[in-house]
Structure formats: structure tokens, C-alpha cells
Design a protein around this motif. Sequence first.
Motif, PDB file in Angstrom:
ATOM      1  N   ALA A 178      11.670   6.004  -3.683  1.00  0.00           N
ATOM      2  CA  ALA A 178      11.653   6.743  -2.424  1.00  0.00           C
ATOM      3  C   ALA A 178      10.280   6.587  -1.792  1.00  0.00           C
ATOM      4  CB  ALA A 178      11.952   8.219  -2.672  1.00  0.00           C
ATOM      5  N   GLY A 179      10.273   6.402  -0.482  1.00  0.00           N
ATOM      6  CA  GLY A 179       9.010   6.302   0.243  1.00  0.00           C
ATOM      7  C   GLY A 179       9.015   5.113   1.167  1.00  0.00           C
ATOM      8  N   PRO A 180       8.020   5.073   2.036  1.00  0.00           N
ATOM      9  CA  PRO A 180       7.955   3.990   3.016  1.00  0.00           C
ATOM     10  C   PRO A 180       7.603   2.647   2.382  1.00  0.00           C
ATOM     11  CG  PRO A 180       5.987   5.337   3.142  1.00  0.00           C
ATOM     12  CD  PRO A 180       6.919   6.013   2.165  1.00  0.00           C
ATOM     13  N   THR A 181       8.185   1.593   2.914  1.00  0.00           N
ATOM     14  CA  THR A 181       7.883   0.244   2.445  1.00  0.00           C
ATOM     15  C   THR A 181       6.450  -0.110   2.821  1.00  0.00           C
ATOM     16  OG1 THR A 181      10.179  -0.364   2.854  1.00  0.00           O
ATOM     17  CG2 THR A 181       8.605  -2.175   2.560  1.00  0.00           C
ATOM     18  N   PRO A 182       5.664  -0.615   1.876  1.00  0.00           N
ATOM     19  CA  PRO A 182       4.299  -1.036   2.218  1.00  0.00           C
ATOM     20  C   PRO A 182       4.329  -2.160   3.262  1.00  0.00           C
ATOM     21  CG  PRO A 182       4.631  -0.995  -0.162  1.00  0.00           C
ATOM     22  CD  PRO A 182       5.976  -0.804   0.467  1.00  0.00           C
ATOM     23  N   THR A 183       3.313  -2.209   4.095  1.00  0.00           N
ATOM     24  CA  THR A 183       3.228  -3.283   5.084  1.00  0.00           C
ATOM     25  C   THR A 183       2.646  -4.545   4.475  1.00  0.00           C
ATOM     26  OG1 THR A 183       1.093  -2.443   5.831  1.00  0.00           O
ATOM     27  CG2 THR A 183       3.054  -1.713   7.043  1.00  0.00           C
ATOM     28  N   ASP A 184       1.901  -4.399   3.370  1.00  0.00           N
ATOM     29  CA  ASP A 184       1.340  -5.552   2.674  1.00  0.00           C
ATOM     30  C   ASP A 184       0.955  -5.130   1.260  1.00  0.00           C
ATOM     31  OD1 ASP A 184       0.463  -8.164   2.241  1.00  0.00           O
ATOM     32  OD2 ASP A 184      -1.548  -7.758   2.989  1.00  0.00           O
ATOM     33  N   ILE A 185       0.983  -6.083   0.353  1.00  0.00           N
ATOM     34  CA  ILE A 185       0.509  -5.895  -1.015  1.00  0.00           C
ATOM     35  C   ILE A 185      -0.509  -7.008  -1.260  1.00  0.00           C
ATOM     36  CG2 ILE A 185       1.117  -5.741  -3.459  1.00  0.00           C
ATOM     37  CD1 ILE A 185       2.538  -3.649  -1.744  1.00  0.00           C
ATOM     38  N   PRO A 186      -1.801  -6.729  -1.118  1.00  0.00           N
ATOM     39  CA  PRO A 186      -2.793  -7.786  -1.275  1.00  0.00           C
ATOM     40  C   PRO A 186      -2.984  -8.214  -2.734  1.00  0.00           C
ATOM     41  CG  PRO A 186      -3.803  -5.760  -0.421  1.00  0.00           C
ATOM     42  CD  PRO A 186      -2.359  -5.478  -0.678  1.00  0.00           C
ATOM     43  N   VAL A 187      -3.467  -9.425  -2.920  1.00  0.00           N
ATOM     44  CA  VAL A 187      -3.858  -9.894  -4.244  1.00  0.00           C
ATOM     45  C   VAL A 187      -4.897  -8.913  -4.781  1.00  0.00           C
ATOM     46  CG1 VAL A 187      -5.112 -11.729  -5.455  1.00  0.00           C
ATOM     47  CG2 VAL A 187      -3.342 -12.312  -3.786  1.00  0.00           C
ATOM     48  N   GLY A 188      -4.797  -8.599  -6.059  1.00  0.00           N
ATOM     49  CA  GLY A 188      -5.688  -7.628  -6.677  1.00  0.00           C
ATOM     50  C   GLY A 188      -5.106  -6.229  -6.732  1.00  0.00           C
ATOM     51  N   SER A 189      -3.979  -6.012  -6.049  1.00  0.00           N
ATOM     52  CA  SER A 189      -3.319  -4.701  -6.084  1.00  0.00           C
ATOM     53  C   SER A 189      -2.727  -4.456  -7.473  1.00  0.00           C
ATOM     54  CB  SER A 189      -2.197  -4.626  -5.040  1.00  0.00           C
ATOM     55  OG  SER A 189      -2.718  -4.707  -3.751  1.00  0.00           O
ATOM     56  N   VAL A 190      -2.690  -3.198  -7.865  1.00  0.00           N
ATOM     57  CA  VAL A 190      -2.152  -2.812  -9.160  1.00  0.00           C
ATOM     58  C   VAL A 190      -0.787  -2.162  -8.992  1.00  0.00           C
ATOM     59  CG1 VAL A 190      -2.500  -1.274 -11.153  1.00  0.00           C
ATOM     60  CG2 VAL A 190      -4.444  -2.525 -10.173  1.00  0.00           C
ATOM     61  N   LEU A 191       0.142  -2.537  -9.860  1.00  0.00           N
ATOM     62  CA  LEU A 191       1.443  -1.891  -9.970  1.00  0.00           C
ATOM     63  C   LEU A 191       1.458  -1.195 -11.312  1.00  0.00           C
ATOM     64  CD1 LEU A 191       4.939  -3.195  -9.201  1.00  0.00           C
ATOM     65  CD2 LEU A 191       4.451  -2.353 -11.472  1.00  0.00           C
ATOM     66  N   ALA A 192       1.807   0.082 -11.334  1.00  0.00           N
ATOM     67  CA  ALA A 192       1.919   0.830 -12.585  1.00  0.00           C
ATOM     68  C   ALA A 192       3.174   1.682 -12.541  1.00  0.00           C
ATOM     69  CB  ALA A 192       0.691   1.709 -12.796  1.00  0.00           C
ATOM     70  N   ILE A 193       3.749   1.887 -13.723  1.00  0.00           N
ATOM     71  CA  ILE A 193       4.883   2.795 -13.882  1.00  0.00           C
ATOM     72  C   ILE A 193       4.458   3.844 -14.877  1.00  0.00           C
ATOM     73  CG2 ILE A 193       7.285   3.003 -14.584  1.00  0.00           C
ATOM     74  CD1 ILE A 193       7.606   0.052 -13.620  1.00  0.00           C
ATOM     75  N   LEU A 194       4.588   5.099 -14.454  1.00  0.00           N
ATOM     76  CA  LEU A 194       4.087   6.232 -15.237  1.00  0.00           C
ATOM     77  C   LEU A 194       5.222   7.200 -15.533  1.00  0.00           C
ATOM     78  CD1 LEU A 194       1.044   6.870 -12.881  1.00  0.00           C
ATOM     79  CD2 LEU A 194       1.026   5.509 -14.968  1.00  0.00           C
ATOM     80  N   SER A 195       5.164   7.811 -16.727  1.00  0.00           N
ATOM     81  CA  SER A 195       6.182   8.821 -17.046  1.00  0.00           C
ATOM     82  C   SER A 195       5.528  10.183 -17.087  1.00  0.00           C
ATOM     83  CB  SER A 195       6.852   8.524 -18.379  1.00  0.00           C
ATOM     84  OG  SER A 195       5.949   8.660 -19.442  1.00  0.00           O
TER      85      SER A 195
END
Length: 120
Positions: A103-120
Motif C-alpha cells: 500500500a502506498g504511492p508508487t515511487p517516481t524513481d529508485i536510484p542506484v544505491g537505494s536500499v530495499l528492506a523487508i521488516l517484520s
Amino acid sequence: MQTIYQTTFTRVGDYARESLADHMLITFREGAPEDIEAYCFIHRHGDMQGELRAGETLTLANAVFPITAVGEVATSNLRELGHITIRFDGAARAEYPGTIHVAGPTPTDIPVGSVLAILS
């Protein structure tokens, strides 16, 4: 919060940003086949520390998204290939087996160096 998965994007395929216009993002680990890489956000493959589940939190480039649905093979695809499709539509049921919905707005860009994490 416990980190289930974390990775950093190292490359963006030539056509990968076009998927953001369709409210989705496709990931694959480094070493993806060339024809697939062109459509993916490429990342350093991280270790999974559990299963992906609805109700967890996905962070992406400093934005926070609640996970609303997880396809039946999304965990194994991410664990083995670093491959998932993230849909920014808040759906309560996964459209495809390898998809995670948030849920949430789609990012306009994901630059190189960005971090993706999944947290519980």
C-alpha cells in the motif's frame, strides 16, 4: 523490528523505470540474464531471514510500505533469484505467485544505491 531481507540496488535496466508507470517494480539479483536485466532493478543478493508475509513492512529508498499480499512463490523467488515483482496497489490477494503487493504511492524513481528492506 527484525530484518527479513535487505539489499542495495547496483544497476537499473534500460527499461526498468518504465514499470513504475504501471505501478510496479521488478527486481533481480546481479547476474540476471541480459534479456531480463533490461527490465529489472538489479541488486546485490542478500540473505533471507524468514518468510515474506502480509502485515510486514517493505522499505524502499527511505519510503515505508505495508505489505498487503504475498504470492505463493515470492519468498522462494526472492531467496533463490533475488526476483520479485512489487505492485503498488494495496491488493489483499496476490495477482501472481511471485508478486508482493504493498500500500502506498508508487515511487517516481529508485536510484542506484537505494536500499530495499523487508521488516517484520
